[in-house]
Motif scaffolding. Structure first.
Motif, mmCIF file in Angstrom:
data_model
loop_
_atom_site.group_PDB
_atom_site.id
_atom_site.type_symbol
_atom_site.label_atom_id
_atom_site.label_comp_id
_atom_site.label_asym_id
_atom_site.label_seq_id
_atom_site.Cartn_x
_atom_site.Cartn_y
_atom_site.Cartn_z
ATOM 1 N N ASP A 108 0.666 -1.252 -0.131
ATOM 2 C CA ASP A 108 0.097 0.024 -0.110
ATOM 3 C C ASP A 108 0.751 1.153 0.163
ATOM 4 O OD1 ASP A 108 -2.372 -1.384 0.183
ATOM 5 O OD2 ASP A 108 -2.407 -1.642 2.368
ATOM 6 N N GLY A 109 2.257 1.092 -0.255
ATOM 7 C CA GLY A 109 3.124 2.212 -0.185
ATOM 8 C C GLY A 109 3.926 2.598 -1.490
ATOM 9 N N ARG A 110 4.319 3.844 -1.394
ATOM 10 C CA ARG A 110 5.232 4.100 -2.521
ATOM 11 C C ARG A 110 6.660 4.491 -2.078
ATOM 12 N NH1 ARG A 110 4.075 8.743 -3.760
ATOM 13 N NH2 ARG A 110 5.187 8.936 -5.700
ATOM 14 N N TYR A 111 7.599 3.842 -2.505
ATOM 15 C CA TYR A 111 9.015 4.214 -1.773
ATOM 16 C C TYR A 111 9.984 4.631 -3.011
ATOM 17 C CZ TYR A 111 6.579 2.061 1.845
ATOM 18 O OH TYR A 111 5.683 1.734 2.761
ATOM 19 N N PRO A 201 12.901 -4.516 3.089
ATOM 20 C CA PRO A 201 13.460 -4.020 1.994
ATOM 21 C C PRO A 201 14.137 -2.574 2.237
ATOM 22 C CG PRO A 201 11.440 -4.953 1.328
ATOM 23 C CD PRO A 201 11.456 -5.364 2.741
ATOM 24 N N SER A 202 15.417 -2.329 1.888
ATOM 25 C CA SER A 202 16.093 -1.162 2.218
ATOM 26 C C SER A 202 15.279 0.114 2.179
ATOM 27 C CB SER A 202 17.263 -1.215 1.949
ATOM 28 O OG SER A 202 17.149 -1.168 0.441
ATOM 29 N N PHE A 203 14.515 -0.024 1.030
ATOM 30 C CA PHE A 203 13.802 1.179 0.683
ATOM 31 C C PHE A 203 12.597 1.625 1.424
ATOM 32 C CE2 PHE A 203 12.184 -2.061 -2.438
ATOM 33 C CZ PHE A 203 10.685 -2.208 -1.842
ATOM 34 N N LEU A 204 12.170 1.039 2.361
ATOM 35 C CA LEU A 204 11.113 0.958 3.226
ATOM 36 C C LEU A 204 11.538 2.476 4.124
ATOM 37 C CD1 LEU A 204 9.749 -2.299 4.368
ATOM 38 C CD2 LEU A 204 8.862 -0.695 2.580
ATOM 39 N N ASP A 205 12.706 2.752 4.376
ATOM 40 C CA ASP A 205 13.071 3.799 5.133
ATOM 41 C C ASP A 205 13.082 4.908 4.239
ATOM 42 O OD1 ASP A 205 13.743 2.338 7.158
ATOM 43 O OD2 ASP A 205 15.748 1.846 6.732
ATOM 44 N N ASN A 206 12.686 5.137 3.003
ATOM 45 C CA ASN A 206 12.709 6.219 2.103
ATOM 46 C C ASN A 206 11.265 6.476 1.313
ATOM 47 O OD1 ASN A 206 13.526 8.557 0.938
ATOM 48 N ND2 ASN A 206 14.742 7.206 -0.618
ATOM 49 N N PRO A 207 10.280 6.782 1.970
ATOM 50 C CA PRO A 207 8.920 6.683 1.386
ATOM 51 C C PRO A 207 8.883 7.944 0.632
ATOM 52 C CG PRO A 207 8.956 7.785 3.714
ATOM 53 C CD PRO A 207 10.233 6.766 3.616
#
Length: 329
Positions: A108-111, A201-207
């Motif tokens: 449900d998110g965009r990163y 996933p590392s990108f979860l810290d970068n919404p």
């Protein structure tokens, strides 16, 4: 036998060092087939049989995402209109990669990833490390076989002895990150028997920065009108001029205000914009621009050089020419 063994060792080390140099080399033009350098990919111990389909670019290894995904039990679909690859993983995650788009849709998110997927020979290439993470796999490099090895990671099962705190500690993951990864709101939802995904996933810290449906529609409308009968690339460039202006202190700080202020966009003042209905190409261009695909970096003006003349326009630096428009800063 000793000499033969030494020669073999030298060859192996030379191959490893060559690939390492390729990955460490700086510069945006660094691009080479990693397969040509002897690299390969294994998934759960099985050779991925990618032939010459491994690409090392800008210090990263890229692979055809669909092939690796299916080897880890995922299903995929391809959207031709939007050039998007959707992967439904074996762990019930939905991932959407777009061609040239650094923003990934994950559940449900965009990163925002630190590198964008791209198309090559009709296939979507994704950075291997990000692909491994979304497929719930560990990625290791085996220097002996010169291979990247993906190993599926099973979910951790919560027991009375192995609770959330223990799983968090053993995985080196904060309990907050573990809960977020599994769509849980509180520790109370973690009961014995619960299976937890532990690869984050590392990108979860970068919404990614959010945008509204109104932003998308307005950007698509003006991009379609201003690009005329031009290509997707032309529409994308128009959209990015507007977004570049939003980021530039010399211009208003919203899509709406950039479009409706000044004289750069006459359709905003003559009623044509309000009547416009964006087509699929314009909608894709606007969405991709909002998701970070930019083909006219820093350009904040566009003009038809055959029509628009004068000292001001001559003083600008043209960064790209697409169709009948020059894009400048």
């Amino acid at each position: 036998m000793i000499i033969h063994s030494m020669q073999k060792s030298v060859k192996i080390m030379s191959c490893v060092m060559a690939l390492a140099l390729l990955w460490l080399s700086a510069g945006p033009l660094a691009s080479v087939s990693a397969a040509e350098a002897g690299a390969s990919v294994k998934v759960n111990g099985e050779n991925a049989k990618l032939s010459d389909s491994i690409i090392t670019q800008n210090n990263r290894m890229y692979v055809p995402a669909a092939r690796i995904a299916t080897m880890l039990g995922a299903e995929y679909s391809w959207n031709t209109v939007n050039e998007e690859l959707t992967i439904d993983t074996a762990y019930n995650d939905e991932v959407v990669f777009g061609n040239g788009v650094p923003v990934v849709y994950f559940n449900d998110g965009r990163y925002k990833m630190d590198a964008a997927p791209f198309m090559e020979d009709g296939r979507m290439y994704v950075p291997l490390r990000q692909l491994a993470e979304v497929l719930h796999a560990n990625l290791d490099w085996d220097t002996n076989s010169n291979a990247a090895e993906l190993t599926e990671v099973q979910r951790a099962v919560v027991t009375e002895e192995n609770g959330l705190a223990e799983i968090s500690k053993n995985g080196g993951i904060s309990t907050a990150a573990l809960l977020k990864r599994n769509g849980l709101n509180s520790k109370d939802q973690v009961k014995p028997g619960t299976k937890l995904k532990v690869v984050i996933p590392s990108f979860l810290d970068n919404p990614a920065a959010s945008f509204t449906q109104n932003d998308l529609t307005l950007l698509a409308k003006i991009s379609q009108i201003e690009a005329g009968k031009g290509s997707y690339e032309g529409q994308l460039a128009i959209a990015n001029v507007i977004l570049n202006r939003v980021k530039d202190s010399r211009f208003p700080d919203s899509i709406h205000d950039v479009i409706y202020s000044g004289k750069q966009f006459p359709p905003a003042h003559n009623g044509l914009l309000d009547k416009s209905k964006p087509n699929a190409s314009a909608l894709r261009a606007a969405k991709d621009a909002l998701n970070g695909r930019n083909n006219v970096y820093n350009a904040v003006y566009f003009f038809n050089p055959n029509v628009t003349r004068g000292a001001f326009w001559d003083s600008l630096e043209v960064v790209a020419t697409i169709g009948g428009h020059s894009f400048a800063r």
